[in-house]
Design an enzyme around this catalytic site. Structure first.
Site, PDB file in Angstrom:
ATOM      1  N   GLN A 126      30.305  40.204  56.023  1.00  0.00           N
ATOM      2  CA  GLN A 126      31.285  39.441  55.966  1.00  0.00           C
ATOM      3  C   GLN A 126      32.400  39.549  56.856  1.00  0.00           C
ATOM      4  O   GLN A 126      32.967  41.070  57.664  1.00  0.00           O
ATOM      5  CB  GLN A 126      32.258  40.018  55.113  1.00  0.00           C
ATOM      6  N   GLY A 127      32.704  38.401  57.779  1.00  0.00           N
ATOM      7  CA  GLY A 127      34.037  38.677  59.112  1.00  0.00           C
ATOM      8  C   GLY A 127      35.237  38.228  58.746  1.00  0.00           C
ATOM      9  O   GLY A 127      35.216  36.942  59.721  1.00  0.00           O
ATOM     10  N   SER A 129      37.846  41.126  58.990  1.00  0.00           N
ATOM     11  CA  SER A 129      39.405  42.026  58.904  1.00  0.00           C
ATOM     12  C   SER A 129      39.002  42.077  60.748  1.00  0.00           C
ATOM     13  O   SER A 129      37.798  41.447  60.864  1.00  0.00           O
ATOM     14  CB  SER A 129      38.825  43.230  58.622  1.00  0.00           C
ATOM     15  N   GLU A 244      35.704  38.288  44.996  1.00  0.00           N
ATOM     16  CA  GLU A 244      35.982  39.524  45.688  1.00  0.00           C
ATOM     17  C   GLU A 244      36.753  41.078  44.472  1.00  0.00           C
ATOM     18  O   GLU A 244      36.379  41.813  44.495  1.00  0.00           O
ATOM     19  CB  GLU A 244      36.253  39.962  47.308  1.00  0.00           C
ATOM     20  N   SER A 369      44.446  45.753  50.549  1.00  0.00           N
ATOM     21  CA  SER A 369      44.497  46.905  50.275  1.00  0.00           C
ATOM     22  C   SER A 369      45.417  46.891  48.813  1.00  0.00           C
ATOM     23  O   SER A 369      46.084  45.869  48.401  1.00  0.00           O
ATOM     24  CB  SER A 369      45.735  47.859  51.487  1.00  0.00           C
ATOM     25  N   ASN A 370      45.590  48.018  48.630  1.00  0.00           N
ATOM     26  CA  ASN A 370      46.665  48.294  47.336  1.00  0.00           C
ATOM     27  C   ASN A 370      47.893  48.184  46.793  1.00  0.00           C
ATOM     28  O   ASN A 370      48.126  47.607  46.349  1.00  0.00           O
ATOM     29  CB  ASN A 370      45.783  49.579  46.641  1.00  0.00           C
ATOM     30  N   GLU A 371      48.312  48.401  47.949  1.00  0.00           N
ATOM     31  CA  GLU A 371      49.841  47.979  48.524  1.00  0.00           C
ATOM     32  C   GLU A 371      50.258  46.251  48.772  1.00  0.00           C
ATOM     33  O   GLU A 371      51.221  46.197  47.646  1.00  0.00           O
ATOM     34  CB  GLU A 371      49.987  48.986  50.001  1.00  0.00           C
TER      35      GLU A 371
END
Length: 384
Positions: A126-127, A129, A244, A369-371
């Protein structure tokens, strides 16, 4: 409280349980049970066994290996696989790029890639981030410039999980630098053996090599490897990330580790009411997560991920981490013996406690992220 199954679904569960516990090699399942590190061969072997029986990608369209199961049967399949300590089909193939190609790819792309993707003849990376584009993924700066029948790709991706095994990488690239950042992105498939592609390892906090940097230096990519429309890659990325986030709520695996933790606790579970309450709270939260997962799957059948997939990602990863912390606490000082050999008197589960705990710090970051998930929940579900 237990899910009550019909006679037919109960028979289906028994069929899945029998297959997973008898057809996948015990030595592979033992690695999963001990929370060890699977080899590439382990993962490929397991997925090919599943695929041969039509059990690797049941959520895909039927013409490409799907099974047209009800959401409940998909849940049973997923849970029984985790209960039996069978490695899940490689997420990059089964849950990410496969559904994107099936939904948005050309017929030629489907024929070329989907059978090989389901059978793990192609290992996808997976490209997405980049160093300055993690949770704010739309800020990515890897570029693709059209040159005749090719795209010329330059840039860098990071945190590429298991990229050291990759054959191909699906990437988000900027194809229109003048457009609004979400609208100038395309979805491109790149052969990782192409000249100019370099994979560099990143060592993790637990000492393992699981993630990588991937560099692109004037990499020529055939124009036919563009998925969907140019500059519409953000739409396909949102579709992928929704899938995902559903997949990163491993209810079955977390339930299995919690059940193991109760065995490892031994008499302490009966003697310590605070420990018993802690375990009971985790069991209740896992049940609530399981029921939420069923609702999300049931309402994602139109191809658009349910907004509550963010709840699954958030709560699922929090519970993973909470159970891993419980295991560390149960192991006590023995949790520091991760470097001890197999001849050690310290039980293997205790030696694995701290590496597993440290590795799972990643869970609240990957997949958005969870944030960021809290912001999505506030906006799309609570209307704040």
């Amino acid at each position: 409280m237990q899910l009550e199954l019909s006679e037919q679904d109960a028979a289906f569960r028994a069929e899945m349980r029998d297959f997973f516990t008898t057809k996948v090699p015990q030595e592979i399942r033992d690695v999963v049970a001990s929370r060890g590190e699977l080899s590439k061969d382990d993962i490929v072997t397991s997925q090919r066994i599943l695929n041969a029986e039509g059990l690797a990608v049941p959520h895909w369209p039927a013409e490409w290996g799907g099974r047209d199961w009800t959401p409940l049967r998909r849940h049973i399949w997923h849970e029984e696989m985790q209960r039996a300590c069978v490695p899940l089909p490689l997420a990059f193939n089964a849950s990410m790029v496969g559904p994107v190609i099936a939904a948005f790819g050309t017929q030629e792309q489907k024929e070329r890639f989907l059978p090989a993707t389901a059978n793990l003849d192609i290992w996808w990376s997976q490209g997405f981030s980049e160093p300055d584009a993690g949770s704010d993924l739309a800020s990515l700066r890897t570029t693709a410039v059209r040159d005749g029948d090719d795209w010329i790709v330059n840039g860098q991706k990071t945190w590429t999980t298991l990229g050291q095994h990759g054959d191909w990488i699906f990437t988000l690239v900027r194809t229109d630098p003048e457009a609004k950042k979400q609208r100038g992105i395309s979805f491109l498939l790149i052969d990782m053996t192409s000249p100019g592609v370099e994979v560099r390892p990143i060592e993790l906090i637990d000492g393992g090599h699981e993630v990588n940097e991937v560099w692109f230096s004037d990499v020529r990519v055939p124009a036919e490897n563009l998925v969907g429309e140019e500059n519409h890659g953000w739409d396909y990325a949102k579709f992928l990330l929704g899938n995902e986030r559903v997949g990163v709520a491993p209810v079955g695996a977390t339930k299995r580790v919690l059940a193991q933790a109760k065995e490892w606790a031994g008499d302490a579970l009966a003697d310590d009411p605070l420990l018993a309450a802690r375990v009971a709270e985790l069991e209740n939260e896992l049940l609530a997560l399981e029921l939420t997962a069923l609702r999300v799957v049931a309402h994602s059948t139109d191809g658009k991920p349910h907004p509550a997939s963010s709840v699954l990602k958030l709560k699922g990863t929090e519970l993973q981490q909470a159970v891993s912390e419980l295991v560390v606490d149960l192991a006590g000082p023995a949790s520091l013996a991760s470097g001890a050999g197999d001849d050690s008197t310290v039980p293997q589960w205790a030696r694995r406690a701290t590496p597993a705990y440290l590795n799972l710090r990643k869970a609240s970051i990957y997949g958005g992220s969870n944030e960021i998930q809290r912001q999505i929940i506030a906006r799309t579900i609570l209307g704040l």
